[in-house]
Design an enzyme around this catalytic site. Sequence first.
Site, PDB file in Angstrom:
ATOM      1  N   GLU A   1      14.815 -15.343  -0.523  1.00 40.90           N
ATOM      2  CA  GLU A   1      15.225 -16.445   0.341  1.00 40.90           C
ATOM      3  C   GLU A   1      14.228 -17.599   0.305  1.00 40.90           C
ATOM      4  OE1 GLU A   1      15.457 -14.827   4.234  1.00 40.90           O
ATOM      5  OE2 GLU A   1      17.037 -13.376   3.742  1.00 40.90           O
TER       6      GLU A   1
ATOM      7  N   ASP B   1       0.826  -1.200   0.000  1.00 45.25           N
ATOM      8  CA  ASP B   1       0.000   0.000   0.000  1.00 45.25           C
ATOM      9  C   ASP B   1       0.866   1.258   0.000  1.00 45.25           C
ATOM     10  OD1 ASP B   1      -2.746   1.150   0.365  1.00 45.25           O
ATOM     11  OD2 ASP B   1      -1.842   1.916   2.209  1.00 45.25           O
TER      12      ASP B   1
END
Length: 557
Positions: free
Chosen positions: A271, A224
């Site tokens: 990751e 956002d």
Amino acid sequence: MTQLDTPAPSAAPVRPDTTDAWWRDAVIYQIYPRSFADANGDGIGDLPGITAHLRHVADLGVDAVWLSPFYTSPMADAGYDVADYRDIDPLFGSLADADALIAEANRLDLKVIVDLVPNHTSDEHAWFQAALTAGPGSPERARFLFRDGRGPDGAEPPNNWKSVFGGPGWTRITEPDGTPGQWYLHLFDRKQPDLDWSNPEVRAEFLDVLRFWLDRGVAGFRVDVAHGLVKADGLPDWEGEHGLLDGTEAPMWDQDGVHAVYRDWRAVLDEYPGDRVLVAESWAPTLARLANYIRPDEMHTAFNFDFLETHWLAPELRTSITDSLAATAAVGAPTTWVLSNHDVVRHPTRLALPQVGKRPNGIRSVDPQPDEELGLRRGRAATLMMLALPGSAYVYQGEELGLPEHTTLPDGARQDPTYFRNGGEVAGRDGCRVPIPWIADAPAFGFNTTGQAWLPQPESFRRYAVDQQSGVAGSTLEMYRSALRLRKELRIGRGDLTWIDGADTVAFTTTAPGGTLTVLANLGASPVPVPEGKVLIASGELVDGQVPTDVTVWVLS
């Protein structure tokens, strides 16, 4: 305040190969939780309601869902004021319900993207409550943008910034000893204090939040106000407008320092297995500036608001599409198309308005009312055009039904802070957030079994209900299902676009892995010939080999 360091991304960043990543041509369905489906009958949609209706979403043929905020919140801005980023608000359910939703989505081969709100917290967040009691100069206040006021007694705000929702962008607090105190910045509602992203503690906290949800199995995050985290040094006055998109020099938006944040975030997502994704809600002032957010070591995709804001005029649309594809190609990213979401007037209504000037922020009963039939016709044509473009796309809940804006919502029912902070002069976003209809003759049109709804539904929604369209040839719902199936079968989102000349048409061929598709949207006053080939789908009836006004057709060569 010091800007974050912003080293340029390396020429060849060491990142996983994303050439075949799912998000490059995905269609993602936005769910606004409080308005999708209500399982417990309290009038507010919830996570169990979503889980129970995920089959509808999967049957559309989309690849993922994006959930607007469901976090613990006082709901001053419908959940975009977050009090706890690691828990679910009881209105929506529990963490167990979230886990069940993710599991069911995975069973249906749907990925789940969750909203993240990093520009500001709620004033009820534990950090802000601690800041109020800790006093000026404390580490607790350093997490936010507290400043002394101007003038001899500090009674004037630190600068002239305004709230996007209307009114001042600063609120003065009372200090623990009862005296008038410092001011805090809130670019949105006063209950949404802005965080200070030059603070390492803030940056570390959100890295942990990312991992919390990635560990629970989400596929990524829609971010956002992604262009708003970092503010210009010194928080200088600004004489321009204070909306989300107000020029390249606005000191509260699109500062270069924000990109260091997203490089850190990208490293975290890399990751994890499975091509996790970061999606930017960035109202950048130009397409070139927008492309900065999706460089190879930052976010993956960004909403194309330039396209959303473009009028239903062929030359403007061709320019927007051309420039968008060029800007994203320059950084090796796909373009992400969108026509509707929870913040804008629904496109079947917006496209029926006069195609001049800025779009309105909501429509009230006292405003000129758009032609619903014209809007649906144009909305369907715009959708078919969008879904044939290279890249990814978003579908906002209810648009697969052709749902229009609620333009006669009683003012007494409104809840958007924009309406109240503008003294009732701006309608705000409630009209696109009304609970969607499932069953025409059920209470609340099947939103729940009690008939309650946090925003009233207009009687006109009855004819748009899912049960009135499912299996009905030519319905908007079946058009979406067919278009999304064809898009996936032909891999249209991986196509290469070539323009076809036409003054009043948006016409192109797209050479996709599944074949060459010719797409023609007729925006002119007169019919035009259907392109040669096999007609796969059209947004309206084709007449005597002609494409009528405000109709889009797909033809396989």
